[in-house]
Every structure is written in C-alpha cells, then in structure tokens.
Write an enzyme that holds these catalytic residues in place. Sequence first.
Site: not given
Length: 281
Positions: A234, A260-262
Amino acid sequence: MTAITYRTADVDGFKIFYREAGSAGAPKLLLLHGFPSAGHMFRDLIPLLADRFHIVAPDLPGFGKSDLPGRGLTFDRIAETIDRFTEIVGFDRYAVYVFDYGAPTGFRLAVRHPERITAIISQNGNAYEEGLSEGWNPIRAYWQDASPANREALRAFLQPEATAWQYTHGVPDPTRVSPDGYALDSFYLARPGADAVQLDLFGDYKSNIALYPTFQAYFRTHKPPFLAVWGRNDPFFLPPGAEAFKRDIPNAVVRFFDTGHFALETHADEIAAAIREFLPG
C-alpha cells in the site's frame, strides 16, 4: 449463493444507498469502504461471507449512490450519519470491516458505542502515525496551509489516472485488477460538486489523526477481537500501521498479502478465508 439486495435508507432526510445480504438472524457485519470508492468495492467479498453473516455495506455520505451533501462535509458528520444508519437498519451489535476512510468512521462508532462492536477487521484502515507514508505529504501541506494553491494541488488525486493507480500500484500482476472498480469510482468522482466535497475531506482528514490517541485508548481499554488484513505494498498505509494494533491489542491477528491498497481486488478469497477463520459464524 445468497442473493444481494440493493436498498436505500432515509437517514433523517439523507439518502444512504446500501447493499445487503445474508440471513437477518445471522451475526451482523458492517462493511465500510474508503476513498474514492463505494460499497461496490465489496462486490467480490459479500458472496463469500453471506452464508455466515448478515451483511450491510453502505455507500458513505458523498460517495457512490448515497446523497452528495453540500460543502463542509467532515468525518464527524459521516460517522454521525452512519451511526444513525446502523440504528435504522437494526444493527444493534455488529462486527465492522473498515478500509481507508471507513476506518476513522468505524473507529468513531466504536468509541461512541463500544458495547455494539463485536469485532473489528481492518483492511488497510489506519490508526497510528507510523502507518502514514510520504504519500500523504501533499495533503499534509494543505493541513498546514489551507491556501487555494495547496487545495488545487490535491485535484490530482481526483483524476481517473490517479484512481487507477491506487488500484494497481503494488499489485504484482496488474492484469488481475478489473478496470470496473476504478472506472465506476471515476464516474462518481465526476459528478457535479463531488470534487469540492472530496477536497473538503482531504482537509478534514487531520481530524482523524488528532483522534488517533482516542482510538488507541479504546483499543487498550476494550480490546475488541481484531483482525488486520493488509496489502503490504500500500503506498498510503504502511505495514507498521498494521503491526501497531498489536501494541494496544496484544491478541490482534495481523495478516499481510502481496498486493496494494485495494487488497480485495486481488485477494478477496484469501481475505474471506481469514475472516471466516477469525469470526465465529
């Protein structure tokens, strides 16, 4: 597969759109999304959990298909609206899954009503200074000097290419990320007035950091069952932010995924399995 229904609740004159699935008699699970998404970020997760939980996933005020308020939206107001929403849909005791903006929303609810929270699942939902990356520097500059120039600089975060980057950065194989999610987010961000609301929230995010000690005191005092499921790559919320929960909740379970983030875009199956293992059904 349990059917998902799509509803709208009237929260004191403000319309909140939400997804619902599962049996009304099952343990309750509230899913709170983040920026710049909406409840659709849970489209893969809900079917994997609906046999065990009564799930509700609202679009936060100003996001998705919920009403778009005027200027001056704050995280306090978002939390107040979602708090009232939970009462309207009959969520008197529930586990809460928080992501990104959903974290300061859900943590406010927990501080306000600790007796209602049965467990917390945080997917890249931060509550510690060490979890904030340098990616926050442009927004920090706006906190320190709310000049028109610093506000305008943040419009870069609202562009379609920035949204796509949030979905794909840190993902080893970007072809696993469906474009549907970030395309829909960009559609909602392009609504008239949505940009001003989002810029206001960038400015108000400092209120969340000011509440970190309050959130941490809640964790230490109540020690809710806690699961962190974290995309380790992230660019905004770093792994030390996930590990920090164990400082206040020693029995917290922390799981990292190579994404990552999602994280749900690539690891919905793995995250659902972790939740099923963590929460009794």
